[in-house]
Scaffold this motif. Structure first.
Motif, PDB file in Angstrom:
ATOM      1  N   GLY A  75       0.785  -1.247   0.000  1.00  0.00           N
ATOM      2  CA  GLY A  75       0.000   0.000   0.000  1.00  0.00           C
ATOM      3  C   GLY A  75       0.806   1.280   0.000  1.00  0.00           C
ATOM      4  O   GLY A  75       0.227   2.371   0.040  1.00  0.00           O
ATOM      5  N   GLY A  76       2.132   1.183  -0.017  1.00  0.00           N
ATOM      6  CA  GLY A  76       2.959   2.386  -0.083  1.00  0.00           C
ATOM      7  C   GLY A  76       2.943   3.195   1.206  1.00  0.00           C
ATOM      8  O   GLY A  76       2.188   2.904   2.142  1.00  0.00           O
ATOM      9  N   ALA A  77       3.770   4.215   1.218  1.00  0.00           N
ATOM     10  CA  ALA A  77       3.809   5.118   2.371  1.00  0.00           C
ATOM     11  C   ALA A  77       2.436   5.761   2.571  1.00  0.00           C
ATOM     12  O   ALA A  77       2.020   6.040   3.701  1.00  0.00           O
ATOM     13  CB  ALA A  77       4.878   6.183   2.167  1.00  0.00           C
ATOM     14  N   SER A  78       1.707   5.943   1.485  1.00  0.00           N
ATOM     15  CA  SER A  78       0.390   6.592   1.562  1.00  0.00           C
ATOM     16  C   SER A  78      -0.582   5.808   2.446  1.00  0.00           C
ATOM     17  O   SER A  78      -1.445   6.408   3.097  1.00  0.00           O
ATOM     18  CB  SER A  78      -0.198   6.739   0.164  1.00  0.00           C
ATOM     19  N   THR A  79      -0.481   4.500   2.449  1.00  0.00           N
ATOM     20  CA  THR A  79      -1.348   3.712   3.335  1.00  0.00           C
ATOM     21  C   THR A  79      -0.984   3.939   4.801  1.00  0.00           C
ATOM     22  O   THR A  79      -1.853   3.973   5.674  1.00  0.00           O
ATOM     23  CB  THR A  79      -1.272   2.215   2.956  1.00  0.00           C
ATOM     24  N   GLN A  80       0.304   4.140   5.068  1.00  0.00           N
ATOM     25  CA  GLN A  80       0.717   4.441   6.452  1.00  0.00           C
ATOM     26  C   GLN A  80       0.098   5.749   6.937  1.00  0.00           C
ATOM     27  O   GLN A  80      -0.190   5.893   8.120  1.00  0.00           O
ATOM     28  CB  GLN A  80       2.250   4.502   6.560  1.00  0.00           C
ATOM     29  N   PHE A  81      -0.098   6.708   6.007  1.00  0.00           N
ATOM     30  CA  PHE A  81      -0.726   7.972   6.405  1.00  0.00           C
ATOM     31  C   PHE A  81      -2.053   7.713   7.114  1.00  0.00           C
ATOM     32  O   PHE A  81      -2.422   8.424   8.044  1.00  0.00           O
ATOM     33  CB  PHE A  81      -1.005   8.852   5.166  1.00  0.00           C
ATOM     34  N   ALA A  82      -2.795   6.674   6.659  1.00  0.00           N
ATOM     35  CA  ALA A  82      -4.099   6.349   7.253  1.00  0.00           C
ATOM     36  C   ALA A  82      -3.981   5.389   8.430  1.00  0.00           C
ATOM     37  O   ALA A  82      -4.625   5.566   9.465  1.00  0.00           O
ATOM     38  CB  ALA A  82      -5.003   5.745   6.181  1.00  0.00           C
ATOM     39  N   LEU A 148       6.225  13.816  11.450  1.00  0.00           N
ATOM     40  CA  LEU A 148       6.905  14.719  10.510  1.00  0.00           C
ATOM     41  C   LEU A 148       7.407  13.927   9.307  1.00  0.00           C
ATOM     42  O   LEU A 148       7.464  12.690   9.331  1.00  0.00           O
ATOM     43  CB  LEU A 148       8.053  15.453  11.216  1.00  0.00           C
ATOM     44  N   CYS A 149       7.783  14.648   8.279  1.00  0.00           N
ATOM     45  CA  CYS A 149       8.346  14.036   7.067  1.00  0.00           C
ATOM     46  C   CYS A 149       9.812  14.476   7.008  1.00  0.00           C
ATOM     47  O   CYS A 149      10.097  15.668   6.839  1.00  0.00           O
ATOM     48  CB  CYS A 149       7.564  14.519   5.848  1.00  0.00           C
ATOM     49  N   SER A 150      10.740  13.525   7.163  1.00  0.00           N
ATOM     50  CA  SER A 150      12.153  13.892   7.343  1.00  0.00           C
ATOM     51  C   SER A 150      12.762  14.547   6.113  1.00  0.00           C
ATOM     52  O   SER A 150      13.656  15.383   6.221  1.00  0.00           O
ATOM     53  CB  SER A 150      12.977  12.664   7.735  1.00  0.00           C
ATOM     54  N   ASN A 151      12.265  14.165   4.932  1.00  0.00           N
ATOM     55  CA  ASN A 151      12.757  14.775   3.693  1.00  0.00           C
ATOM     56  C   ASN A 151      11.570  15.018   2.772  1.00  0.00           C
ATOM     57  O   ASN A 151      10.831  14.085   2.461  1.00  0.00           O
ATOM     58  CB  ASN A 151      13.768  13.854   3.010  1.00  0.00           C
ATOM     59  N   ASN A 152      11.408  16.265   2.372  1.00  0.00           N
ATOM     60  CA  ASN A 152      10.262  16.634   1.548  1.00  0.00           C
ATOM     61  C   ASN A 152      10.653  16.523   0.075  1.00  0.00           C
ATOM     62  O   ASN A 152      11.251  17.439  -0.500  1.00  0.00           O
ATOM     63  CB  ASN A 152       9.762  18.012   1.954  1.00  0.00           C
ATOM     64  N   ALA A 172       8.212   9.384  11.891  1.00  0.00           N
ATOM     65  CA  ALA A 172       8.724  10.044  10.685  1.00  0.00           C
ATOM     66  C   ALA A 172       8.431   9.246   9.425  1.00  0.00           C
ATOM     67  O   ALA A 172       8.644   8.031   9.373  1.00  0.00           O
ATOM     68  CB  ALA A 172      10.217  10.284  10.807  1.00  0.00           C
ATOM     69  N   ASP A 173       7.954   9.959   8.405  1.00  0.00           N
ATOM     70  CA  ASP A 173       7.901   9.439   7.044  1.00  0.00           C
ATOM     71  C   ASP A 173       9.283   9.689   6.449  1.00  0.00           C
ATOM     72  O   ASP A 173       9.688  10.823   6.230  1.00  0.00           O
ATOM     73  CB  ASP A 173       6.819  10.186   6.249  1.00  0.00           C
ATOM     74  N   MET A 174      10.041   8.619   6.216  1.00  0.00           N
ATOM     75  CA  MET A 174      11.418   8.740   5.709  1.00  0.00           C
ATOM     76  C   MET A 174      11.538   8.188   4.296  1.00  0.00           C
ATOM     77  O   MET A 174      12.602   7.715   3.891  1.00  0.00           O
ATOM     78  CB  MET A 174      12.371   7.969   6.620  1.00  0.00           C
ATOM     79  N   SER A 175      10.449   8.247   3.547  1.00  0.00           N
ATOM     80  CA  SER A 175      10.428   7.591   2.233  1.00  0.00           C
ATOM     81  C   SER A 175      11.596   7.990   1.343  1.00  0.00           C
ATOM     82  O   SER A 175      12.129   7.166   0.611  1.00  0.00           O
ATOM     83  CB  SER A 175       9.113   7.899   1.514  1.00  0.00           C
ATOM     84  N   SER A 176      12.000   9.263   1.387  1.00  0.00           N
ATOM     85  CA  SER A 176      13.007   9.698   0.413  1.00  0.00           C
ATOM     86  C   SER A 176      14.396   9.935   1.013  1.00  0.00           C
ATOM     87  O   SER A 176      15.296  10.356   0.290  1.00  0.00           O
ATOM     88  CB  SER A 176      12.526  10.943  -0.323  1.00  0.00           C
ATOM     89  N   ASP A 177      14.593   9.633   2.311  1.00  0.00           N
ATOM     90  CA  ASP A 177      15.977   9.759   2.804  1.00  0.00           C
ATOM     91  C   ASP A 177      16.394   8.649   3.763  1.00  0.00           C
ATOM     92  O   ASP A 177      17.449   8.753   4.399  1.00  0.00           O
ATOM     93  CB  ASP A 177      16.251  11.150   3.390  1.00  0.00           C
ATOM     94  N   ALA A 193       8.944   3.977   5.237  1.00  0.00           N
ATOM     95  CA  ALA A 193       9.431   4.452   3.948  1.00  0.00           C
ATOM     96  C   ALA A 193       8.930   3.541   2.834  1.00  0.00           C
ATOM     97  O   ALA A 193       9.108   2.323   2.916  1.00  0.00           O
ATOM     98  CB  ALA A 193      10.962   4.466   3.929  1.00  0.00           C
ATOM     99  N   GLY A 194       8.307   4.113   1.826  1.00  0.00           N
ATOM    100  CA  GLY A 194       8.080   3.365   0.590  1.00  0.00           C
ATOM    101  C   GLY A 194       9.454   3.030   0.034  1.00  0.00           C
ATOM    102  O   GLY A 194      10.347   3.865   0.028  1.00  0.00           O
ATOM    103  N   ALA A 195       9.659   1.803  -0.437  1.00  0.00           N
ATOM    104  CA  ALA A 195      11.019   1.368  -0.787  1.00  0.00           C
ATOM    105  C   ALA A 195      11.563   2.008  -2.058  1.00  0.00           C
ATOM    106  O   ALA A 195      12.773   2.017  -2.287  1.00  0.00           O
ATOM    107  CB  ALA A 195      11.039  -0.150  -0.946  1.00  0.00           C
ATOM    108  N   GLN A 196      10.685   2.578  -2.878  1.00  0.00           N
ATOM    109  CA  GLN A 196      11.059   2.896  -4.268  1.00  0.00           C
ATOM    110  C   GLN A 196      11.970   4.098  -4.457  1.00  0.00           C
ATOM    111  O   GLN A 196      12.240   4.482  -5.586  1.00  0.00           O
ATOM    112  CB  GLN A 196       9.791   3.055  -5.112  1.00  0.00           C
ATOM    113  N   LYS A 197      12.476   4.682  -3.366  1.00  0.00           N
ATOM    114  CA  LYS A 197      13.430   5.780  -3.528  1.00  0.00           C
ATOM    115  C   LYS A 197      14.849   5.337  -3.147  1.00  0.00           C
ATOM    116  O   LYS A 197      15.737   5.365  -3.971  1.00  0.00           O
ATOM    117  CB  LYS A 197      12.979   6.989  -2.733  1.00  0.00           C
ATOM    118  N   ASN A 198      15.022   4.930  -1.921  1.00  0.00           N
ATOM    119  CA  ASN A 198      16.378   4.580  -1.489  1.00  0.00           C
ATOM    120  C   ASN A 198      16.603   3.100  -1.209  1.00  0.00           C
ATOM    121  O   ASN A 198      17.732   2.680  -0.979  1.00  0.00           O
ATOM    122  CB  ASN A 198      16.729   5.356  -0.216  1.00  0.00           C
TER     123      ASN A 198
END
Ligand SMILES: *Cc1c(COP(=O)(O)O)cnc(C)c1O
Length: 361
Positions: A75-82, A148-152, A172-177, A193-198
């Motif tokens: 469900g991606g990081a977006s599912t964690q938001f909920a 918070l979102c560690s990296n925007n 923390a949402d750390m999807s991009s760092d 973190a959604g895996a698709q960045k780092n």
């Protein structure tokens, strides 16, 4: 020899070539099993070993002990938001959110669907050009957590210090760092973190939760929406995204080979120094879009004097094999996503191109 571009895609993003080569080599016959890992049962010993190794590597590389649970979710990081507010805001209570960008704002909006959200800080009126100073973050004493979102990713800002929240759990949402720099991950009650960045391809979300915080989760939610289901079954309650978990394991092994977080941080520091250096040295032409103290090491954003020049920059860069720099549709401009798999050589090529473009434009 395969021709590879310099890939600045924001996500899904570049993967280390060494990792892709292992995937290619193992694709048809995974470790003498006579089949691909894609065709293997998620209950088979081959995949169980991959899953166990991936969990152990997250602990090892990020430096979090057995008091943290490592989960692989869909469900991606977006599912964690909920799922986070559904699980961790008791009836009638409030959670605090720091609003520093599009994803941070989405997380807060999801909370508002199921619970109350207190805005602890927002830079929305400043076009999200910065993250807060620590003394600007304000929230009531009884909030369920601070998010918070560690990296925007879209705006190109990043925290370089984090608030001390005492007994209030920090999420923390750390999807991009994630795994891009040395950090005390133990200051967080939870991070994801959604895996698709780092970390790998799309399809799996890494979630790490401290046991004492996990114990506070609401019960009575559907099985797949319950964090404990993943904990109790090592994320194998249902069929996990096996290929994504397998590649994430390979990426974490690759990070270890680079010298762990200290090793990747050193390269990432050199990369961002070169790129911001090239921007600042031509500040009349390449304009950084965020406050210098908030600059991201993962997503470097800039504007050129006109949109036509930005389009030309992107088109000319493509001819030189540099792709993926178009800024997010909501902000425009140029964005270099320089995650772990983008090399220092890639950035050297890029600043050479920038100098050349500046002269001829
Ligand atoms: C990409 C991104 C997301 C969205 O992740 P999905 O896995 O697509 O849901 C959320 N937060 C941040 C910081 C991101 O960079």
């Amino acid at each position: 020899m395969v021709k590879r571009v310099v890939n600045f895609n924001p996500g899904p993003a570049a993967l280390p070539l060494d990792v892709l080569k292992i995937v290619q080599e193992e694709l048809l016959d995974y470790q003498n099993s006579g089949m691909s890992i894609l065709e293997s049962s998620h209950r088979a010993k081959e995949f169980e070993a991959v899953n166990d190794a991936a969990i152990a590597l997250v602990h090892e590389v990020l430096g979090v002990g057995p008091d943290y649970q490592v989960l692989f979710m869909g469900g991606g990081a977006s599912t964690q938001f909920a799922l986070i507010p559904m699980s961790f805001v008791p009836a009638g209570q409030t959670a605090a959110y720091i609003d520093t960008g599009e994803f941070a704002n989405k997380a807060m909006k999801e909370c508002q669907i199921v619970a109350k959200a207190h805005i602890a800080f927002s830079s929305k009126e400043e076009k999200y050009r910065r993250v807060p100073k620590m003394n600007e973050i304000k929230y009531p004493e009884d909030v369920a957590y601070l998010h918070l979102c560690s990296n925007n990713t879209i705006e190109g800002t990043q925290y370089h210090e984090f608030p001390e929240t005492g007994k209030i759990p920090l999420i923390a949402d750390m999807s991009s760092d994630i795994a891009s720099r040395q950090l005390d991950y133990k200051q967080f009650a939870m991070f994801y973190a959604g895996a698709q960045k780092n970390l790998g391809p799309a399809g799996v979300t890494l979630v790490v939760i401290r046991n004492d915080f996990l114990a506070k989760a609401k019960t009575g939610l559907p099985t797949m929406f319950t964090y404990k289901t993943y904990v109790d079954n090592k994320s194998l309650y249902n069929t996990p995204p096996v290929f994504a978990v397998y590649i994430m394991k390979l990426v974490l092994e690759w990070v270890k080979k680079q010298g762990g977080l200290a090793g990747v941080e050193k390269v990432n520091a050199a990369k961002k120094d070169l790129l911001y250096g090239a921007i600042d040295a031509n500040a009349d032409f390449y304009k950084g879009t965020v406050e210098k103290t908030s600059r991201s090491w993962s997503n470097v954003t800039m504007r050129l004097p006109t949109e036509a020049l930005e389009d030309k920059f992107i088109a000319d860069a493509k001819k030189e094999g540099l792709i993926g720099m178009k800024g997010h549709r909501s902000v425009g401009g140029i964005r270099f996503s320089i995650y772990n798999a983008v090399s220092l050589d890639d950035i050297k090529k890029t600043v050479e191109f920038m100098a050349k473009f500046r002269k001829t434009a």
